[in-house]
Design an enzyme around this catalytic site. Sequence first.
Site, PDB file in Angstrom:
ATOM      1  N   ARG A 103      53.005  48.649  36.375  1.00 34.38           N
ATOM      2  CA  ARG A 103      52.002  47.595  36.585  1.00 34.38           C
ATOM      3  C   ARG A 103      51.721  46.950  35.242  1.00 34.38           C
ATOM      4  O   ARG A 103      51.369  47.626  34.282  1.00 34.38           O
ATOM      5  CB  ARG A 103      50.712  48.184  37.179  1.00 34.38           C
ATOM      6  CG  ARG A 103      49.584  47.177  37.198  1.00 34.38           C
ATOM      7  CD  ARG A 103      48.382  47.617  38.014  1.00 34.38           C
ATOM      8  NE  ARG A 103      48.656  47.541  39.446  1.00 34.38           N
ATOM      9  CZ  ARG A 103      47.713  47.524  40.381  1.00 34.38           C
ATOM     10  NH1 ARG A 103      46.430  47.593  40.047  1.00 34.38           N
ATOM     11  NH2 ARG A 103      48.032  47.460  41.657  1.00 34.38           N
ATOM     12  N   HIS A 130      53.165  41.074  43.835  1.00 35.28           N
ATOM     13  CA  HIS A 130      52.724  42.428  44.201  1.00 35.28           C
ATOM     14  C   HIS A 130      53.519  42.858  45.437  1.00 35.28           C
ATOM     15  O   HIS A 130      52.980  42.989  46.535  1.00 35.28           O
ATOM     16  CB  HIS A 130      51.220  42.399  44.486  1.00 35.28           C
ATOM     17  CG  HIS A 130      50.560  43.753  44.478  1.00 35.28           C
ATOM     18  ND1 HIS A 130      51.228  44.914  44.164  1.00 35.28           N
ATOM     19  CD2 HIS A 130      49.275  44.119  44.750  1.00 35.28           C
ATOM     20  CE1 HIS A 130      50.384  45.939  44.244  1.00 35.28           C
ATOM     21  NE2 HIS A 130      49.191  45.479  44.596  1.00 35.28           N
ATOM     22  N   GLN A 133      52.442  45.842  47.805  1.00 31.76           N
ATOM     23  CA  GLN A 133      51.287  45.529  48.657  1.00 31.76           C
ATOM     24  C   GLN A 133      51.743  44.829  49.937  1.00 31.76           C
ATOM     25  O   GLN A 133      51.381  45.229  51.048  1.00 31.76           O
ATOM     26  CB  GLN A 133      50.319  44.613  47.878  1.00 31.76           C
ATOM     27  CG  GLN A 133      49.097  44.190  48.690  1.00 31.76           C
ATOM     28  CD  GLN A 133      48.168  45.346  48.976  1.00 31.76           C
ATOM     29  OE1 GLN A 133      47.778  46.040  48.067  1.00 31.76           O
ATOM     30  NE2 GLN A 133      47.815  45.558  50.231  1.00 31.76           N
ATOM     31  N   ASP A 222      41.915  37.766  49.129  1.00 36.91           N
ATOM     32  CA  ASP A 222      41.937  38.612  47.934  1.00 36.91           C
ATOM     33  C   ASP A 222      40.852  38.070  47.008  1.00 36.91           C
ATOM     34  O   ASP A 222      40.308  36.971  47.242  1.00 36.91           O
ATOM     35  CB  ASP A 222      43.347  38.524  47.292  1.00 36.91           C
ATOM     36  CG  ASP A 222      43.547  39.460  46.101  1.00 36.91           C
ATOM     37  OD1 ASP A 222      42.698  40.344  45.872  1.00 36.91           O
ATOM     38  OD2 ASP A 222      44.558  39.290  45.388  1.00 36.91           O
ATOM     39  N   CYS A 262      43.713  43.151  50.453  1.00 37.77           N
ATOM     40  CA  CYS A 262      44.465  44.170  49.710  1.00 37.77           C
ATOM     41  C   CYS A 262      43.558  45.154  48.973  1.00 37.77           C
ATOM     42  O   CYS A 262      44.013  46.237  48.609  1.00 37.77           O
ATOM     43  CB  CYS A 262      45.433  43.501  48.736  1.00 37.77           C
ATOM     44  SG  CYS A 262      44.635  42.371  47.589  1.00 37.77           S
ATOM     45  N   ARG A 290      49.809  51.872  52.200  1.00 32.85           N
ATOM     46  CA  ARG A 290      50.439  51.826  50.870  1.00 32.85           C
ATOM     47  C   ARG A 290      51.200  53.141  50.622  1.00 32.85           C
ATOM     48  O   ARG A 290      52.301  53.150  50.094  1.00 32.85           O
ATOM     49  CB  ARG A 290      49.377  51.631  49.774  1.00 32.85           C
ATOM     50  CG  ARG A 290      48.599  50.312  49.822  1.00 32.85           C
ATOM     51  CD  ARG A 290      49.486  49.117  49.553  1.00 32.85           C
ATOM     52  NE  ARG A 290      50.237  49.256  48.310  1.00 32.85           N
ATOM     53  CZ  ARG A 290      49.753  48.996  47.082  1.00 32.85           C
ATOM     54  NH1 ARG A 290      48.516  48.556  46.935  1.00 32.85           N
ATOM     55  NH2 ARG A 290      50.510  49.137  46.009  1.00 32.85           N
TER      56      ARG A 290
HETATM   57  N1  NVA Z   1      45.111  39.660  42.858  1.00 29.55           N
HETATM   58  C1  NVA Z   1      44.537  40.939  42.497  1.00 29.55           C
HETATM   59  C2  NVA Z   1      45.151  42.021  43.297  1.00 29.55           C
HETATM   60  C3  NVA Z   1      44.620  43.385  43.027  1.00 29.55           C
HETATM   61  C4  NVA Z   1      45.297  44.441  43.835  1.00 29.55           C
HETATM   62  C5  NVA Z   1      44.714  41.180  41.009  1.00 29.55           C
HETATM   63  O1  NVA Z   1      45.801  40.907  40.484  1.00 29.55           O
HETATM   64  O2  NVA Z   1      43.767  41.619  40.362  1.00 29.55           O
HETATM   65  N1   CP Z   2      45.593  46.765  46.286  1.00 25.85           N
HETATM   66  C1   CP Z   2      45.866  47.332  45.100  1.00 25.85           C
HETATM   67  O1   CP Z   2      46.952  47.187  44.523  1.00 25.85           O
HETATM   68  O2   CP Z   2      44.830  48.085  44.618  1.00 25.85           O
HETATM   69  P1   CP Z   2      44.754  48.775  43.176  1.00 25.85           P
HETATM   70  O3   CP Z   2      44.539  47.667  42.170  1.00 25.85           O
HETATM   71  O4   CP Z   2      43.571  49.691  43.272  1.00 25.85           O
HETATM   72  O5   CP Z   2      46.024  49.495  42.909  1.00 25.85           O
END
Ligand code: NVA
Ligand code: CP
Length: 307
Positions: A103, A130, A133, A222, A262, A290
């Site tokens: 990540r 992502h 997800q 989101d 998500c 997930r």
């Molecule tokens: N769009 C959000 C998704 C988190 C799972 C982010 O990147 O923070």
């Molecule tokens: N939805 C998701 O990826 O959550 P986290 O940021 O907690 O991993």
Amino acid sequence: MKRDLLSIRDLSAQEILGLIAKAEKMKAELALGALSKSLAGKIVGLIFLKPSTRTRVSFEAAICRLGGQPMFMTAQDTQISRKEPLADMARVLDRYIDAIVMRTFAQSDVEELAGFASIPVINALTDYSHPCQVLADLMTIHEKRGSLENLTVAWVGDGNNVANSWLNAAGRLGFSLNLACPPGYEPDQELLDWAARQAKTKIRLLTDPREAVSGADVLYTDVWASMGQEREATERMEAFRPYQINSQLLTCAPPHAIVLHCLPAHRGEEITEEVFESRRAPIFDQAENRLHMQMALLDWMIGSRRL
Ligand code: NVA
Ligand code: CP
């Protein structure tokens, strides 16, 4: 040859459907205590340069459930914090472990890691996409609806990383995706154009959320400010206010439509508490999947290797 998952576009439609079927099978096997330990003897490194609850814990749990060993790393406890190139880290880690889940901020980071590592690399979220997800979300929709045929998904809100992965999924599987985004917050233009060119895929980029949800089977939203955009939060709040999923917007959707998110969610911003907690929103079933989808991915990539 090793496979990476950097984007849903790395998968064919057949592979996506195969992963959904496999994840559903493994979910049932886990419930029966009948999962095979297909990752026994395997070590999976998790490099997380942003916070995570679901992705980190579901990957670690998936690896443990399959008999493998997770190894969690952040910038601070590796030489990433002292600017060691990912190209070098890739060529070191691939001599120690069997796969890497990362990540990070730039999509080019996961591409660099995958380009230099001889082991599979899985994108666990970047600013651009992502994929894990949205693969799990497709599984949830398949479970709830029984099929992905004639599907219409309505994305309401920011054209962010998750929205980009929805475009990739729509392009690959050929379903309809309506996106309602405030002007200036649309998804990636190259992805919009690519998805719109794919056979059977219907992409509608709109500004009115009511138009987007009308006829939709799934409403999806989101946060308005993603990780790394915290400083823009106030100005985003203004732009996104009309894009809240609330009970009034739900009246514009068909009665069978479900609401997905998500997570993490900001109640009172992109979704109201009322909708979030309602029976229309199977958001915790979605979060659970997930785990199952990532068990399927890991088994396919480094376990049984069967789909
Ligand atoms: N769009 C959000 C998704 C988190 C799972 C982010 O990147 O923070
Ligand atoms: N939805 C998701 O990826 O959550 P986290 O940021 O907690 O991993």
